[in-house]
Design a protein around this motif. Structure first.
Motif, PDB file in Angstrom:
ATOM      1  N   SER A  33       0.834  -1.204   0.000  1.00  0.00           N
ATOM      2  CA  SER A  33       0.000   0.000   0.000  1.00  0.00           C
ATOM      3  C   SER A  33       0.867   1.251   0.000  1.00  0.00           C
ATOM      4  O   SER A  33       2.048   1.209   0.359  1.00  0.00           O
ATOM      5  CB  SER A  33      -0.935   0.024   1.214  1.00  0.00           C
ATOM      6  OG  SER A  33      -0.192   0.099   2.419  1.00  0.00           O
ATOM      7  N   ASN A  35       0.375   5.386   1.186  1.00  0.00           N
ATOM      8  CA  ASN A  35      -0.440   6.456   1.741  1.00  0.00           C
ATOM      9  C   ASN A  35      -0.005   7.773   1.128  1.00  0.00           C
ATOM     10  O   ASN A  35       1.177   8.095   1.107  1.00  0.00           O
ATOM     11  CB  ASN A  35      -0.305   6.514   3.264  1.00  0.00           C
ATOM     12  CG  ASN A  35      -1.403   7.332   3.891  1.00  0.00           C
ATOM     13  OD1 ASN A  35      -2.574   7.042   3.687  1.00  0.00           O
ATOM     14  ND2 ASN A  35      -1.046   8.353   4.636  1.00  0.00           N
ATOM     15  N   CYS A  36      -0.960   8.530   0.604  1.00  0.00           N
ATOM     16  CA  CYS A  36      -0.641   9.797  -0.064  1.00  0.00           C
ATOM     17  C   CYS A  36      -0.835  11.011   0.837  1.00  0.00           C
ATOM     18  O   CYS A  36      -0.102  11.983   0.732  1.00  0.00           O
ATOM     19  CB  CYS A  36      -1.506   9.956  -1.316  1.00  0.00           C
ATOM     20  SG  CYS A  36      -1.313   8.630  -2.528  1.00  0.00           S
ATOM     21  N   SER A  38      -2.824  12.424   4.883  1.00  0.00           N
ATOM     22  CA  SER A  38      -3.606  12.137   6.080  1.00  0.00           C
ATOM     23  C   SER A  38      -5.013  12.685   5.928  1.00  0.00           C
ATOM     24  O   SER A  38      -5.238  13.701   5.264  1.00  0.00           O
ATOM     25  CB  SER A  38      -2.948  12.760   7.313  1.00  0.00           C
ATOM     26  OG  SER A  38      -1.663  12.220   7.515  1.00  0.00           O
ATOM     27  N   TRP A 158      -5.003   7.183  -0.500  1.00  0.00           N
ATOM     28  CA  TRP A 158      -4.358   5.901  -0.189  1.00  0.00           C
ATOM     29  C   TRP A 158      -4.644   4.922  -1.320  1.00  0.00           C
ATOM     30  O   TRP A 158      -5.706   4.985  -1.938  1.00  0.00           O
ATOM     31  CB  TRP A 158      -4.915   5.348   1.129  1.00  0.00           C
ATOM     32  CG  TRP A 158      -4.393   4.014   1.554  1.00  0.00           C
ATOM     33  CD1 TRP A 158      -3.279   3.775   2.309  1.00  0.00           C
ATOM     34  CD2 TRP A 158      -4.966   2.727   1.303  1.00  0.00           C
ATOM     35  NE1 TRP A 158      -3.132   2.418   2.526  1.00  0.00           N
ATOM     36  CE2 TRP A 158      -4.169   1.755   1.928  1.00  0.00           C
ATOM     37  CE3 TRP A 158      -6.101   2.298   0.599  1.00  0.00           C
ATOM     38  CZ2 TRP A 158      -4.439   0.393   1.863  1.00  0.00           C
ATOM     39  CZ3 TRP A 158      -6.382   0.938   0.535  1.00  0.00           C
ATOM     40  CH2 TRP A 158      -5.560   0.004   1.167  1.00  0.00           C
ATOM     41  N   PHE A 186      -5.057   0.594   5.624  1.00  0.00           N
ATOM     42  CA  PHE A 186      -5.490   1.932   5.214  1.00  0.00           C
ATOM     43  C   PHE A 186      -4.819   2.995   6.080  1.00  0.00           C
ATOM     44  O   PHE A 186      -4.754   2.887   7.296  1.00  0.00           O
ATOM     45  CB  PHE A 186      -7.009   2.059   5.340  1.00  0.00           C
ATOM     46  CG  PHE A 186      -7.515   3.429   4.986  1.00  0.00           C
ATOM     47  CD1 PHE A 186      -7.475   3.870   3.668  1.00  0.00           C
ATOM     48  CD2 PHE A 186      -8.003   4.280   5.961  1.00  0.00           C
ATOM     49  CE1 PHE A 186      -7.917   5.134   3.329  1.00  0.00           C
ATOM     50  CE2 PHE A 186      -8.451   5.546   5.629  1.00  0.00           C
ATOM     51  CZ  PHE A 186      -8.409   5.973   4.312  1.00  0.00           C
ATOM     52  N   GLY A 187      -4.328   4.042   5.414  1.00  0.00           N
ATOM     53  CA  GLY A 187      -3.646   5.132   6.101  1.00  0.00           C
ATOM     54  C   GLY A 187      -2.164   4.901   6.300  1.00  0.00           C
ATOM     55  O   GLY A 187      -1.476   5.751   6.856  1.00  0.00           O
ATOM     56  N   ARG A 188      -1.653   3.766   5.832  1.00  0.00           N
ATOM     57  CA  ARG A 188      -0.234   3.456   6.004  1.00  0.00           C
ATOM     58  C   ARG A 188       0.392   3.067   4.667  1.00  0.00           C
ATOM     59  O   ARG A 188      -0.284   2.556   3.782  1.00  0.00           O
ATOM     60  CB  ARG A 188      -0.051   2.287   6.970  1.00  0.00           C
ATOM     61  CG  ARG A 188      -0.386   2.623   8.409  1.00  0.00           C
ATOM     62  CD  ARG A 188      -0.059   1.447   9.310  1.00  0.00           C
ATOM     63  NE  ARG A 188      -1.062   0.402   9.201  1.00  0.00           N
ATOM     64  CZ  ARG A 188      -0.875  -0.845   9.594  1.00  0.00           C
ATOM     65  NH1 ARG A 188       0.295  -1.222  10.073  1.00  0.00           N
ATOM     66  NH2 ARG A 188      -1.840  -1.742   9.485  1.00  0.00           N
ATOM     67  N   THR A 189       1.682   3.316   4.559  1.00  0.00           N
ATOM     68  CA  THR A 189       2.459   2.804   3.430  1.00  0.00           C
ATOM     69  C   THR A 189       3.137   1.527   3.897  1.00  0.00           C
ATOM     70  O   THR A 189       3.856   1.534   4.891  1.00  0.00           O
ATOM     71  CB  THR A 189       3.508   3.826   2.965  1.00  0.00           C
ATOM     72  OG1 THR A 189       2.842   4.982   2.446  1.00  0.00           O
ATOM     73  CG2 THR A 189       4.405   3.233   1.883  1.00  0.00           C
TER      74      THR A 189
END
Length: 198
Positions: A33, A35-36, A38, A158, A186-189
């Motif tokens: 994943s 994340n782009c 917040s 994301w 979700f919300g993380r790379t």
């Protein structure tokens, strides 16, 4: 500064993405994943299937439920648009008589790459040609891609992807196992995460 999503993965990152798939029905899926930006906790969302295929439509409720379990809420006028799609692809793989399947990695640009980095008794990138020649066959892979963007300007929030060998699985059953662990990122790379499918 937001990273561009469609840049190829460097070779070192590709090496880190290596995943070996088993030959039985019990299999391993690989997740990744990016994340782009917040967002506010509990944001509202709307889920949209990228295609009208029966397979995509059959798992929409599972996508919705997975995001709701992350504290988000479905809404007709949402802050976020969640677009998802499934892809089925036959990919040529190689295996030596030892039964080790070649490594698989995929850049966000969409290039599947299979390599043996090092094998003492067969061909590899670092070891060169040696050992008995392996055989090649086609394997069918199922990929799930989820893209979350802001509704007002469609900017990336994301994006996540999961891929697994379809051998021995019904497509819908495999997707149902891939969805929850992917949405939990979700919300993380996450460069790589593995899940065992049973």
């Amino acid at each position: 500064m937001k990273k561009r999503l469609h840049q190829p993965i460097s070779f070192l990152v590709l090496v880190h993405l290596i995943c070996f798939f088993g030959v039985g029905v019990s299999a391993q899926a690989i997740l990744g994943s990016q994340n782009c930006k917040s967002i506010s906790p509990g944001s509202s969302f709307k889920v949209i299937a990228a295609t009208d295929s029966l397979l995509d439509r059959s798992v929409k409720d599972y996508i919705i439920a997975a995001f709701q379990s992350e504290g988000m809420r479905s809404h007709p006028k949402p802050m976020l648009r969640i677009l998802y799609r499934t892809e089925i692809e036959q990919i040529q793989i190689s295996s030596s008589k030892t039964g080790t399947v070649e490594a698989q990695g995929k850049s966000w640009a969409g290039n599947e790459i299979f390599v043996h980095l090092w094998r003492s008794n067969s061909d590899s990138v670092l070891g060169g040609e040696r050992g008995e020649r392996g055989y090649q066959t086609l394997a069918t892979y199922l990929r799930l891609v989820v893209e979350v963007s802001e509704t007002n300007d469609l900017s990336c929030v994301w994006r996540g992807r999961a891929i697994a060998n379809l051998k021995g699985w019904r497509k819908r059953d495999l997707l149902r196992q891939m969805i929850p662990p992917l949405i939990k990122k979700f919300g993380r790379t996450v460069t790589r995460a593995d899940i065992v499918l049973r």
